[in-house]
Design a protein around this motif. Sequence first.
Motif: not given
Length: 338
Positions: A67-68, A71-72, A150, A208, A212-213, A253-254, A257
């Motif tokens: 998920q990390h 999100m990226i 990011l 984000l 955060d990711c 994005a959160f 995912t």
Amino acid sequence: MRDCVVLWARLCVIGRRSRSSRQIRHYSSKMSADGADGDGGPKQRFELYIKASAIDKETKGSCPICQHWFMITCLLGENQDDIDFKVYTVQADCPPKNFGVDQGWSKKFPVVMVLSGHDKKGQDLTGTKYDTFEELETFFESINKECPELKRKNAPNVSAMQAVEDVYNAFNGYLSGKGTKRLLSELKKINDFLESDDETKFLVDNVLSFADCYLLPRLQHIRVAGKAYMDFDIPAEFTLVWKYLHEAYKTEAFRSTMPSDQDIIFHYEKKVTFDPSKMKRKPHPTLESFTYTMEVPKDIASQIGVSPANGDVSQPLSDGLSNVEISPQPTHQAVDVE
């Protein structure tokens, strides 16, 4: 037999009409027939493979690392016109043949496979595969032209990561019977960090970041699995953590995912080492309909001055990010395509 990617695309369209094969988002804006974006520049085209649900074998799985990077990927796709990607869910014990299992595949997820593109130095990345943290970081930084937030080595992210990088390890220790002391200490560290710059919604900015990711998927696991197995709640006194979660639940994005609560709970079923008879109610995640926890408790919402709900949390998120398509993994059987 045509190229396997063509086969997969067809299968995703006509072969498997399950809830996981519905289009969530397909990034194709400004994409021309020759693979250039609307401004004439070349596209960075790649596929991201993430672990599938351990319950239904098709929807998004519970892996926080997947998920990390998902999100990226989504955030880069939102902010750069030269990013074109698709996301596939993969059964970890039964990967597609193009993963090179017979060539010493490491069985690590997520995996990025580059279809075409170049890094910032002009090096051709076509055909390259990335599956370790270091390789994934190198790849995403090599195509990241417009989103310094990011990048892990960006100074604000370095500071934020120091505050958040140990909380998940502390949570796993808690599940193995080591008590709450370290976990509460790490959550307080995050709350204190958020308090140090309470003018931003997130760890380093109002958008984000890499940190955060990294944190949000793990914080969601702490909230959902901690409650299911240990009746643990993030303390109400950590108001900045709750406000942070509230703001994160509003981001596409959160939300889009995020794995189901049931997958998160099932993820720890064999990792909890304490006496299950001490639980108020033994979880049965494989027997339940999927739900998605994305609201703060009403009493805490009142305390931090926000509305508790961020939408319907009982239904799968099928319409989230407008530019991402998530499909089940390709078939492993050879199928002729006319």
